[in-house]
Scaffold this motif. Structure first.
Motif, PDB file in Angstrom:
ATOM      1  N   THR A 164       0.843  -1.192   0.000  1.00  0.00           N
ATOM      2  CA  THR A 164       0.000   0.000   0.000  1.00  0.00           C
ATOM      3  C   THR A 164       0.883   1.249   0.000  1.00  0.00           C
ATOM      4  N   LYS A 165       2.204   1.034   0.156  1.00  0.00           N
ATOM      5  CA  LYS A 165       3.137   2.171   0.116  1.00  0.00           C
ATOM      6  C   LYS A 165       3.659   2.374  -1.300  1.00  0.00           C
ATOM      7  N   THR A 166       3.581   3.584  -1.759  1.00  0.00           N
ATOM      8  CA  THR A 166       4.003   3.909  -3.122  1.00  0.00           C
ATOM      9  C   THR A 166       5.450   3.514  -3.372  1.00  0.00           C
ATOM     10  N   LEU A 167       6.297   3.753  -2.388  1.00  0.00           N
ATOM     11  CA  LEU A 167       7.722   3.418  -2.545  1.00  0.00           C
ATOM     12  C   LEU A 167       7.892   1.952  -2.916  1.00  0.00           C
ATOM     13  N   HIS A 168       7.214   1.082  -2.188  1.00  0.00           N
ATOM     14  CA  HIS A 168       7.384  -0.352  -2.408  1.00  0.00           C
ATOM     15  C   HIS A 168       6.788  -0.789  -3.741  1.00  0.00           C
ATOM     16  N   THR A 169       5.650  -0.220  -4.089  1.00  0.00           N
ATOM     17  CA  THR A 169       5.060  -0.532  -5.389  1.00  0.00           C
ATOM     18  C   THR A 169       5.990  -0.057  -6.499  1.00  0.00           C
ATOM     19  N   ASN A 170       6.626   1.088  -6.301  1.00  0.00           N
ATOM     20  CA  ASN A 170       7.557   1.573  -7.317  1.00  0.00           C
ATOM     21  C   ASN A 170       8.760   0.648  -7.449  1.00  0.00           C
ATOM     22  N   GLN A 171       9.195   0.072  -6.348  1.00  0.00           N
ATOM     23  CA  GLN A 171      10.301  -0.879  -6.427  1.00  0.00           C
ATOM     24  C   GLN A 171       9.894  -2.095  -7.257  1.00  0.00           C
ATOM     25  N   TRP A 173       7.640  -2.025  -9.615  1.00  0.00           N
ATOM     26  CA  TRP A 173       7.596  -1.550 -11.009  1.00  0.00           C
ATOM     27  C   TRP A 173       8.986  -1.643 -11.643  1.00  0.00           C
ATOM     28  N   SER A 174       9.998  -1.175 -10.929  1.00  0.00           N
ATOM     29  CA  SER A 174      11.361  -1.253 -11.494  1.00  0.00           C
ATOM     30  C   SER A 174      11.741  -2.694 -11.770  1.00  0.00           C
ATOM     31  N   HIS A 175      11.378  -3.545 -10.826  1.00  0.00           N
ATOM     32  CA  HIS A 175      11.702  -4.958 -10.991  1.00  0.00           C
ATOM     33  C   HIS A 175      10.996  -5.526 -12.219  1.00  0.00           C
ATOM     34  N   ALA A 176       9.703  -5.165 -12.368  1.00  0.00           N
ATOM     35  CA  ALA A 176       8.931  -5.647 -13.526  1.00  0.00           C
ATOM     36  C   ALA A 176       9.598  -5.212 -14.823  1.00  0.00           C
ATOM     37  N   GLU A 177      10.131  -4.010 -14.839  1.00  0.00           N
ATOM     38  CA  GLU A 177      10.791  -3.527 -16.055  1.00  0.00           C
ATOM     39  C   GLU A 177      12.103  -4.254 -16.302  1.00  0.00           C
ATOM     40  N   ASN A 178      12.814  -4.561 -15.240  1.00  0.00           N
ATOM     41  CA  ASN A 178      14.079  -5.287 -15.395  1.00  0.00           C
ATOM     42  C   ASN A 178      13.872  -6.699 -15.935  1.00  0.00           C
ATOM     43  N   LEU A 179      12.679  -7.246 -15.687  1.00  0.00           N
ATOM     44  CA  LEU A 179      12.426  -8.633 -16.094  1.00  0.00           C
ATOM     45  C   LEU A 179      11.974  -8.776 -17.542  1.00  0.00           C
ATOM     46  N   LEU A 180      11.652  -7.672 -18.198  1.00  0.00           N
ATOM     47  CA  LEU A 180      11.125  -7.757 -19.562  1.00  0.00           C
ATOM     48  C   LEU A 180      12.099  -8.488 -20.490  1.00  0.00           C
ATOM     49  N   PRO A 181      11.570  -9.334 -21.358  1.00  0.00           N
ATOM     50  CA  PRO A 181      12.454 -10.007 -22.323  1.00  0.00           C
ATOM     51  C   PRO A 181      13.074  -8.984 -23.276  1.00  0.00           C
ATOM     52  N   HIS A 182      14.238  -9.323 -23.786  1.00  0.00           N
ATOM     53  CA  HIS A 182      14.898  -8.378 -24.677  1.00  0.00           C
ATOM     54  C   HIS A 182      14.463  -8.548 -26.121  1.00  0.00           C
ATOM     55  N   LYS A 183      14.043  -9.746 -26.444  1.00  0.00           N
ATOM     56  CA  LYS A 183      13.544  -9.970 -27.800  1.00  0.00           C
ATOM     57  C   LYS A 183      12.104  -9.491 -27.891  1.00  0.00           C
ATOM     58  N   LYS A 184      11.855  -8.561 -28.799  1.00  0.00           N
ATOM     59  CA  LYS A 184      10.496  -8.020 -28.945  1.00  0.00           C
ATOM     60  C   LYS A 184       9.489  -9.119 -29.262  1.00  0.00           C
ATOM     61  N   SER A 185       9.947 -10.132 -29.966  1.00  0.00           N
ATOM     62  CA  SER A 185       9.010 -11.186 -30.365  1.00  0.00           C
ATOM     63  C   SER A 185       8.512 -12.000 -29.175  1.00  0.00           C
ATOM     64  N   ASP A 186       9.168 -11.829 -28.036  1.00  0.00           N
ATOM     65  CA  ASP A 186       8.740 -12.576 -26.843  1.00  0.00           C
ATOM     66  C   ASP A 186       7.781 -11.780 -25.965  1.00  0.00           C
ATOM     67  N   LEU A 187       7.615 -10.505 -26.278  1.00  0.00           N
ATOM     68  CA  LEU A 187       6.904  -9.640 -25.338  1.00  0.00           C
ATOM     69  C   LEU A 187       5.446 -10.022 -25.104  1.00  0.00           C
ATOM     70  N   ILE A 188       4.780 -10.431 -26.166  1.00  0.00           N
ATOM     71  CA  ILE A 188       3.369 -10.769 -26.006  1.00  0.00           C
ATOM     72  C   ILE A 188       3.215 -12.028 -25.160  1.00  0.00           C
ATOM     73  N   ALA A 189       3.987 -13.062 -25.483  1.00  0.00           N
ATOM     74  CA  ALA A 189       3.888 -14.301 -24.707  1.00  0.00           C
ATOM     75  C   ALA A 189       4.265 -14.050 -23.247  1.00  0.00           C
ATOM     76  N   TYR A 190       5.282 -13.249 -23.044  1.00  0.00           N
ATOM     77  CA  TYR A 190       5.723 -12.951 -21.675  1.00  0.00           C
ATOM     78  C   TYR A 190       4.634 -12.212 -20.892  1.00  0.00           C
ATOM     79  N   THR A 191       4.109 -11.163 -21.490  1.00  0.00           N
ATOM     80  CA  THR A 191       3.112 -10.351 -20.793  1.00  0.00           C
ATOM     81  C   THR A 191       1.834 -11.154 -20.554  1.00  0.00           C
ATOM     82  N   GLN A 192       1.413 -11.884 -21.575  1.00  0.00           N
ATOM     83  CA  GLN A 192       0.238 -12.737 -21.406  1.00  0.00           C
ATOM     84  C   GLN A 192       0.513 -13.804 -20.340  1.00  0.00           C
TER      85      GLN A 192
END
Length: 352
Positions: A164-171, A173-192
């Motif tokens: 419920t703390k913005t700071l922790h949710t923002n952390q 968010w950063s983590h979620a961004e760090n985990l994104l696949p680098h190949k664009k072709s994987d993005l849909i399968a990853y997100t889904q």
DNA sequence: AACACGGGGGG
DNA sequence: CCCCCAGTGTT
């Protein structure tokens, strides 16, 4: 060592494992997974914001039949949109849906933007929804973080901070961004995959790791919440106790140096303690309102309004009531505001 | 009956 | 930043 690494330890191959899982065990036949135009994706995301997949399945096609394009939706009246939304709740979504369609028509040449930041400026589209549209409709590289995803990431990495703390949710968010696949072709399968895994396996109650009926969890060997037996504690959301505002009347009945007190019921606030009666109907002597004061408890903010009545005779109105000399009330079980108030009565009396 | 959910809006 | 709200569905 960066902050990110300190908080989120390495979980090997999470991104690739999730992609593999999605291809094998994720959902592939939801109506909004076919023909992923921005309009169709956006509509599904708004509907899914606070509504279960099973409900949206019953509404999605019908809605698209009546409003087949963003242009038609924007040209409709808000009442028509609301009528079509009825039964799904959170009607602000329908109003924003309508406003958003109009904004796409007038401000964006009838085409949904592909930049998540621009999408986010449209009514009803926040950071997560913007990312979902950008990924599914335009193949952009952007991170979603809805309730399902927060649960999945927090559990696997054992992120046990209060979300419920913005700071922790923002952390997160950063983590979620760090985990994104680098190949664009994987993005849909990853997100889904994130969505599906959270919705069908890493559920809030009885997730797959402890309920074999849900299948098996590919992250069991590394999931910090599972390994430390904290599935039910993560994600942590500290709910603030809702402070209820209550007005309470105290009938301060006085006869010479005595006051009429009432033993409170064994249940509820101040159970079994002595207090002034909160109501009385029989005594008709002149009464005088005393200054109100506040008393704050964890879950209540009480405004106490004492009313003073000087009685010529001692009357007892109920079994649970009793007259006490002010000299004796100190020996009774009294709630805090009662002892404070009685002390002030003493002062008044001494002053007289 | 308590809880869960994303986004908006006000302080 | 923080708090609160809205409605339906699930546990």
């Amino acid at each position: 060592m960066s902050e990110k690494v300190m908080i989120f330890s390495e979980v090997k191959n999470f991104t690739q494992d999730l992609i593999d899982w999605q291809k094998k065990l994720g959902r592939h036949d939801l109506p909004w997974q076919k023909n992923r135009t921005a309009y169709r994706v956006w509509l599904s995301e708004i509907m899914l914001q606070q509504t279960q997949v099973s409900t949206v399945l019953n509404r999605y096609d019908e809605f698209l039949k009546i409003f087949p394009t963003v242009e038609r939706l924007g040209a409709a009246t808000v009442d028509e949109v609301l009528a079509q939304w009825s039964g799904m709740g959170y009607y602000t979504r329908a109003r924003n849906l309508h406003r958003c369609a109009q904004s796409v028509m007038t401000d964006h040449d009838g085409v949904f933007p592909s930049d998540p930041k621009v999408l986010e400026s449209l009514p009803g589209i926040g950071r997560s929804t913007a990312a979902a549209v950008a990924v599914f409709a335009y193949g952009k590289r952007a991170a979603i973080l809805d309730g399902n995803v927060k649960r999945v990431l927090a559990r696997i990495w054992g992120f046990d901070q209060d979300l419920t703390k913005t700071l922790h949710t923002n952390q997160l968010w950063s983590h979620a961004e760090n985990l994104l696949p680098h190949k664009k072709s994987d993005l849909i399968a990853y997100t889904q995959g994130l969505m599906d895994f959270g919705a069908t396996h890493c559920t809030q109650y009885q997730p797959a790791c402890i309920d074999p009926q849900k299948g098996s969890c590919p992250f069991k060997k590394s999931c910090v919440a599972y390994l430390s037996e904290r599935i039910n504690q993560i994600p942590l959301k500290v709910k603030k106790v809702k402070v209820e505002k209550i007005d309470m009347t105290w009938w301060v009945m006085i006869h010479q140096d005595q006051v009429l007190l009432e033993k409170r019921p064994e249940k509820g606030i101040w159970a079994g303690l002595w207090c002034f009666p909160e109501s009385q109907e029989l005594v008709k002597e002149p009464s005088q309102a005393m200054p109100a004061f506040k008393h704050v408890l964890t879950h209540r903010q009480m405004t106490i309004k004492p009313i003073k009545v000087h009685l010529k005779k001692r009357v007892r109105l109920q079994e649970n009531q009793q007259w006490f000399s002010l000299n004796d009330v100190g020996g009774l079980g009294l709630p805090k505001p009662m002892s404070l108030f009685l002390k002030s009565l003493d002062l008044v009396r001494d002053g007289e």
